[in-house]
Enzyme design. Structure first.
Site, PDB file in Angstrom:
ATOM      1  N   GLU A 219      24.871  32.656 -51.410  1.00 21.42           N
ATOM      2  CA  GLU A 219      25.486  33.449 -52.474  1.00 21.42           C
ATOM      3  C   GLU A 219      26.794  32.828 -52.963  1.00 21.42           C
ATOM      4  O   GLU A 219      27.866  33.403 -52.811  1.00 21.42           O
ATOM      5  CB  GLU A 219      25.746  34.878 -51.975  1.00 21.42           C
ATOM      6  CG  GLU A 219      24.463  35.530 -51.525  1.00 21.42           C
ATOM      7  CD  GLU A 219      24.412  37.018 -51.816  1.00 21.42           C
ATOM      8  OE1 GLU A 219      25.309  37.511 -52.518  1.00 21.42           O
ATOM      9  OE2 GLU A 219      23.456  37.654 -51.374  1.00 21.42           O
TER      10      GLU A 219
ATOM     11  N   ASN B 135      17.738  42.769 -51.020  1.00 19.43           N
ATOM     12  CA  ASN B 135      18.450  42.741 -49.746  1.00 19.43           C
ATOM     13  C   ASN B 135      17.493  43.075 -48.622  1.00 19.43           C
ATOM     14  O   ASN B 135      16.624  43.925 -48.767  1.00 19.43           O
ATOM     15  CB  ASN B 135      19.559  43.785 -49.739  1.00 19.43           C
ATOM     16  CG  ASN B 135      20.740  43.294 -50.514  1.00 19.43           C
ATOM     17  OD1 ASN B 135      20.851  43.574 -51.681  1.00 19.43           O
ATOM     18  ND2 ASN B 135      21.570  42.537 -49.869  1.00 19.43           N
ATOM     19  N   GLY B 136      17.657  42.411 -47.528  1.00 20.77           N
ATOM     20  CA  GLY B 136      16.795  42.689 -46.398  1.00 20.77           C
ATOM     21  C   GLY B 136      15.441  42.012 -46.515  1.00 20.77           C
ATOM     22  O   GLY B 136      14.549  42.245 -45.710  1.00 20.77           O
TER      23      GLY B 136
ATOM     24  N   GLY C 143      15.681  37.493 -53.913  1.00 24.28           N
ATOM     25  CA  GLY C 143      14.884  38.573 -53.337  1.00 24.28           C
ATOM     26  C   GLY C 143      15.779  39.753 -53.018  1.00 24.28           C
ATOM     27  O   GLY C 143      16.993  39.604 -52.959  1.00 24.28           O
TER      28      GLY C 143
ATOM     29  N   GLY D  42      14.931  38.924 -46.119  1.00 24.30           N
ATOM     30  CA  GLY D  42      14.857  37.816 -45.178  1.00 24.30           C
ATOM     31  C   GLY D  42      15.571  36.557 -45.640  1.00 24.30           C
ATOM     32  O   GLY D  42      15.472  35.525 -44.997  1.00 24.30           O
ATOM     33  N   LYS D  43      16.303  36.663 -46.749  1.00 26.18           N
ATOM     34  CA  LYS D  43      17.005  35.476 -47.258  1.00 26.18           C
ATOM     35  C   LYS D  43      18.021  34.950 -46.247  1.00 26.18           C
ATOM     36  O   LYS D  43      18.042  33.759 -45.947  1.00 26.18           O
ATOM     37  CB  LYS D  43      17.761  35.809 -48.568  1.00 26.18           C
ATOM     38  CG  LYS D  43      16.887  36.184 -49.727  1.00 26.18           C
ATOM     39  CD  LYS D  43      17.685  36.172 -51.020  1.00 26.18           C
ATOM     40  CE  LYS D  43      18.892  37.079 -51.023  1.00 26.18           C
ATOM     41  NZ  LYS D  43      18.607  38.509 -51.049  1.00 26.18           N
ATOM     42  N   SER D  44      18.844  35.875 -45.738  1.00 20.79           N
ATOM     43  CA  SER D  44      19.881  35.446 -44.791  1.00 20.79           C
ATOM     44  C   SER D  44      19.255  34.884 -43.530  1.00 20.79           C
ATOM     45  O   SER D  44      19.700  33.849 -43.017  1.00 20.79           O
ATOM     46  CB  SER D  44      20.786  36.612 -44.441  1.00 20.79           C
ATOM     47  OG  SER D  44      21.368  37.130 -45.590  1.00 20.79           O
TER      48      SER D  44
END
Lengths: 233, 259, 620
Positions: free
Chosen positions: B171, B39-40, B37, B42-44
């Site tokens: 990552e 950046n930003g 998805g 919500g993956k992290s």
């Protein structure tokens, strides 16, 4: 426009750059290709004098800028866009641009807030947001926008496509081509050959701090063995 | 067969922003699942909740039927979850093998021992783990001088030290050269086959994702917008719009180049 | 009611100087990432310089001119310090910077002593503001009212400068990423110098402004430092409104404390701090500091290995020579080496948590002095025999370490350093203010060893076994899984947590362990001297330990005790000079800049160069 002549750089005892020699002519886009740790970032920092070359020289517009303090290099028209999106996260978008602002320079576009917002419409809506509230792609745009505020005639883009979504990567490529069309000279570092192919005129390949190939994109295409050896896709 | 990991209605807000919004998915045994998805998206945040760095606002995360949502990272680790970091995290003042031994000492609850010499503890086990990731010849090297790709492999060995049932990789190939990326993911896939570990990973390199993931989930603005096989995701118009892009620019150039 | 308001007003007035020093410290830290431990010294300089100027400049204009000028002069002195001392160490690890600023403290102390002499100076009263005004019948000095008016004005001007001007924007940007600011064409070297000027000028201004209230003396540098750290911690590092708010809270609290609980004024301040930290670990208005985002620079520490047979033989030989000391040397040497051994254990305990755990404590004297006081109190009030007191000393120090460690370890990096310093000050003030129990400034005396151990040689053996035993135990711990866990928590806390290591608990155990060992050293100390005074709890004592660890070599295993042995050995000689602090301060600064490996590190380097030691493959 920019000549890198016999540059050797070290980190402590580690010899990171070994006799780099290449030119970048005005109005062209040159891609510095090589894998992580090959010395691309060090080459850029050596040009900006953020890393002081131990020998060799960097000539910009006929002037030897070796060993200048980096802020003086920047004021001379070289703009550096770092990798890892090093924006000032505690500052708003407008304040980030303010940090990059420099007085107008002869023969260069004098950028205003409005002009960079035209180039990066996403940033316009977020002008009063803090840097940390931006998405990765927006942060990447802001690093470029911020550097443009210094009215550079030459920009160094360190890995503009790393770690951002493919859609944004395409947008980056378009921006680079647009900047080129406005007369800026660009040196960018890349691992992504596709990206380089889309924007670059010339190519420098480095591996282990040594340059392995210097030439035009067409020349590289004509030598698939080199391409495959160093840029396995 | 019941899933290894079962996430239900996971949400997390920061102020008024919903960073992760009602995400649900399952992870089967032996599966290599990619989370992609912009950046930003919500993956992290999502990852940090699974690993215990962040408490969810609501929702459950079940590992083999036990809810681990809101548990501390070290408790989650004890339950059999290993992880690798986007920016490598290793112990720079130790040797390579000591990095792995550290994980084993922790696993065997030997941390507060004062009487033994640590460098002799669980050394053979650590060496064999290093062997799995092809790092055994560098076992005695100082961790601070390793090449980036080797650090990544060391991290993998460390994450495998307590025989996890689930591996979370943030990552895993960021900052690596294309050839190294493929090699690392191939290694991960092999280990997964051999040990029956399940893997959930985030990744930006679509070459890696498309060639190795068994299944892909796409997150956008905190919501799961797609969840399916490689082909389904590749051809999903919504995913193309928010993430993959049309590919027109590059495809055109590439076609020129091949012409 | 009138008294109540008068007291609030006094508190507000006192907050002025405190705010200025704290905001200066905060500002400098924000941009340079250096906690300027010498900030109290600039405050002191401001007072002295202001005093001298007021002697020359006449009248009202002269008075206020002197204050302003004192600020500017101190700012300029700050510029010299920044250029000569800090520029070379900006890229060095945190600890080195702290030690360098500590060198500056010593230098300024002696310079002030040289120029103004040792006597306290009474500040002149402000012309035109000598009277009092009555508020609800209570007298409030006019000068206090002036301070109450001036301070918010200064605070507002600062706030405006930082948030609304281009310079302020650049300063905030540099706070986050100096290299990038420079790459964008900003001369960051001068930006730093400018900020340092401003910060020091604020401290100087604070010092000069409080002259009519407090005068000038040689202890004011450390006195203010403790309060300033508390203010900065409570308000939140880097927050100007936070600094103001906290300065007001602390000052008002102090005024009330003096009235209602005169013996616990200092303690009160720390209680407030602890309460605030429980709920807001980064202060009332502070934000989380991402400590060491760009990592520590310099050569990474090498992996450690247990000593080889050659080294073990060497150590054994050394121990034998030491063990036989009373047989071949006189009483003087025996007493001196007893002192050295005790100090070695104290320094080694600090080095253990600092070197292995990365826990830079600036208040380790709390446990040394704490152990000493515990033993002395048991002897004085419970007639405890020496043998038992020597057991109780480390236990009490350990208990104190658990409590203090639990609070301090809630924060990291410089916050941790400041908190430990503040707690050190707390214990000192307890010993100092609680005169009924601790004897206050007169200390506790007649604490002698049991009869069988009263001979210097016998006591020497007690100290010898306990100290060398302690040092060897600390060293073994470094090689044991526990030492590895400490380094893991230090090198990468997120990896450690992700592999099941409870990093906070590991650190608390390490902190306690170090506290126990320091307490043991303190217990041995009190019986060897026969007395104990509050100065063993002083911040200066903590710094002593820190400096020998540093000069011995932080990134080594033996730096602590080697440095301690060396300096305790030459101290007697050194302190014969009138201005030895100046000499020591300058040498510390020179070592930080030129030889940061310390004694042991330099010896190792030399050994490797001349082929006496094997160079590890990866260090070539």
């Amino acid at each position: 426009m920019l000549e890198v002549k016999g540059v050797n750089s070290f980190y402590g005892k580690a010899h990171v750059l070994n006799d780099m020699n290449f030119d970048v002519s005005a109005g062209t886009v040159v891609a510095l290709l090589g894998r992580n740790g090959a010395g691309k970032t060090t080459t850029m920092k050596s040009i900006m004098q953020m890393v002081r070359p131990r020998s060799g020289s960097v000539i910009y517009k006929g002037q030897d800028i070796t060993n200048w303090p980096s802020h003086k290099v920047a004021r001379n028209g070289l703009g550096y866009v770092p990798e890892e999106r090093r924006i000032f996260t505690q500052l708003t978008v407008l304040e980030n641009l303010e940090v990059g602002r420099q007085p107008p320079r002869d023969g260069c576009t004098t950028w205003t807030d409005q002009m960079v917002f035209d180039l990066f419409p996403n940033l316009a809506e977020r002008r009063n947001n803090r840097g940390k509230a931006l998405s990765g792609g927006e942060q990447q745009m802001l690093t470029i926008a911020r550097t443009l505020m210094g009215n550079p005639s030459f920009i160094l883009l360190d890995e503009p496509s790393e770690g951002i979504a493919p859609v944004i990567v395409e947008q980056m490529a378009r921006v680079i081509l647009q900047l080129k069309s406005e007369g800026l000279t660009v040196l960018l570092s890349e691992q992504n050959l596709h990206f380089a192919q889309a924007v670059a005129d010339g190519v420098v390949i480095i591996e282990h701090g040594t340059q392995k190939f210097v030439g035009t994109l067409a020349e590289l295409q004509a030598q698939p063995d080199i391409r495959d050896q160093y840029l396995s896709v | 067969m019941s899933p290894i990991l079962s996430v239900r209605n996971l949400s997390r807000s920061f102020g008024a922003i919903k960073a992760v919004d009602d995400v649900s998915f399952d992870l089967a045994k032996g599966e290599l699942l990619a989370l992609i998805g912009p950046n930003g998206a919500g993956k992290s945040t999502c990852f940090n909740m699974l690993m215990g760095q962040l408490k969810p606002s609501s929702g459950t995360v079940q590992l083999l039927g036990k809810n681990i949502a809101g548990m501390q990272p070290r408790k989650i680790w004890r339950m059999g979850v290993g992880r690798t970091f986007q920016i490598t995290a290793t112990y720079a003042s130790m040797t390579v093998v000591e990095n792995v031994q550290m994980a084993l000492m922790s696993f065997h609850r030997k941390l507060y021992s004062l009487t033994t010499f640590a460098h002799t503890l669980y050394r053979d086990e650590a060496l064999s783990l290093l062997d799995t990731v092809g790092m055994v010849d560098q076992a005695e090297r100082h961790c601070a001088v390793l090449a980036y790709g080797d650090l990544k492999r060391l991290e993998l060995a460390v994450a495998l030290a307590h025989d996890p049932i689930l591996l979370l990789m943030d990552e895993p190939t960021a900052g690596m050269a294309p050839r190294e990326r493929i090699a690392l993911m191939q290694l991960t896939a092999d280990i997964l086959d051999a040990k029956g570990v399940s893997v959930l990973f985030t990744e930006h390199d679509m070459d890696v994702v498309f060639s190795h993931a068994h299944r892909i989930m796409v997150l956008n603005r905190g919501q799961l917008i797609a969840n399916g096989s490689v082909d389904e995701i590749r051809n999903n118009p919504q995913v193309q719009e928010v993430y993959l892009g049309g590919g027109t620019l590059f495809n055109a150039v590439q076609e020129d180049a091949h012409a | 009611m009138g008294l109540f308001i008068a007291q609030i007003l006094t508190g507000l007035a006192n907050a002025g100087a405190l705010f200025m020093v704290a905001s200066g410290l905060s500002l400098i830290f924000g941009v340079t990432r250096v906690v300027n431990f010498a900030h109290g010294s600039f405050y002191m300089l401001g007072a002295y310089v202001g005093y001298s100027l007021m002697q020359v400049l006449p009248g009202m204009v002269g008075f206020w001119g002197a204050i302003l000028l004192a600020g500017i002069i101190v700012g300029l002195i700050g510029v010299i310090v920044e250029i000569c001392v800090l520029r070379p160490v900006y890229s060095a690890p945190e600890l080195f910077q702290l030690v360098a600023t500590f060198g500056v403290i010593l230098v300024i102390q002696d310079l002030v002593l040289m120029i103004w002499g040792p006597q306290d100076l009474l500040g002149p009263r402000a012309p035109g503001l000598k009277g009092v005004i009555r508020i609800m019948g209570e007298p409030v000095p006019q000068y206090d009212i002036a301070l109450i008016v001036i301070t918010p004005f200064v605070a507002f001007a600062l706030w405006y400068l930082i948030t609304k001007t281009r310079v302020g924007t650049l300063v905030r940007a540099a706070t986050q990423d100096r290299e990038m600011v420079s790459a964008l064409g900003v001369n960051q070297a001068w930006l730093f110098t400018g900020v340092f000027f401003l910060g020091c000028a604020l401290a100087g201004l604070g010092g000069a402004l409080q002259l009519p209230k407090g005068g000038a003396d040689l202890l004011m540098d450390f006195t203010i430092l403790g309060s300033v750290f508390v203010v900065v911690v409570i308000g939140g590092m880097g927050s100007l409104p936070g600094a103001y708010l906290a300065a007001v809270i602390i000052s008002v609290l102090n005024v009330f404390g003096v009235t209602y609980a005169p013996q616990s004024t200092l303690v009160l301040m720390f209680v407030v701090m602890v309460v605030v930290l429980m709920f807001r670990p980064f202060g009332l208005l502070g934000k989380e500091e991402v400590a060491g985002e760009h990592g520590q620079v310099g050569e990474p520490e090498r992996p450690i290995k247990p000593a080889g047979n050659r080294i073990r033989l060497l150590v054994a030989a050394g121990l034998v020579i030491l063990g036989l000391l009373p047989l071949y040397s006189g009483n003087f040497a025996v007493v001196l080496v007893t002192d050295i051994l005790i100090f070695c254990l104290f320094a080694a305990s600090l080095h253990f948590m600092l070197g292995q755990g990365g826990l830079v404590s600036f208040g380790h004297a709390a446990f040394f002095g704490g152990g000493a006081y515990a033993a002395a109190l048991f002897v004085t009030y419970a007639d405890t025999p020496m043998e038992l007191a020597l057991v109780l000393a480390p236990i009490c120090a350990g208990l104190a370490a658990i409590i203090i460690g639990w609070v301090c370890l809630r924060s990291t990096g410089v916050y941790f350093a400041m908190l430990t310093l503040a707690f050190g000050q707390l214990l000192w003030s307890l010993a100092f203010q609680w005169g009924d129990v601790t004897g206050g400034d007169d200390g506790l005396v007649n604490i002698w060893p049991s009869d069988w151990a009263s001979d210097n040689s016998v006591y020497y053996y007690i100290a010898f076994f306990l100290c060398t035993g302690g040092i060897l135990l600390l060293r073994q711990a470094a090689h044991a899984p526990f030492g590895y866990a400490m380094r893991a928590a230090r090198d990468s806390a997120r990896q450690a947590e992700a592999m099941g290591i409870n990093t906070k608990r590991v650190q608390l155990v390490a902190f306690t362990f170090a506290g126990i060992m320091a307490g043991l050293a303190g217990g041995l100390f009190v019986f060897s001297k026969g007395s104990i005074f509050p100065n063993e709890l002083e911040t200066a004592r903590s710094f002593d330990a820190l400096i020998v660890v540093f000069l011995g070599g932080v990134k080594t295993l033996s730096g602590g005790w080697v440095g301690a042995a060396f300096f305790e050995g030459i101290k007697d000689y050194l302190t014969r000079f009138e201005y030895w602090r100046l000499a020591l301060g300058l040498s510390i600064i020179i070592v930080v800049i030129l030889g940061p490996e310390g004694i042991v590190g330099s010896l190792r380097k030399a050994g490797e160069r001349f082929g006496l030691l094997k160079v590890p493959e990866d260090a070539k």
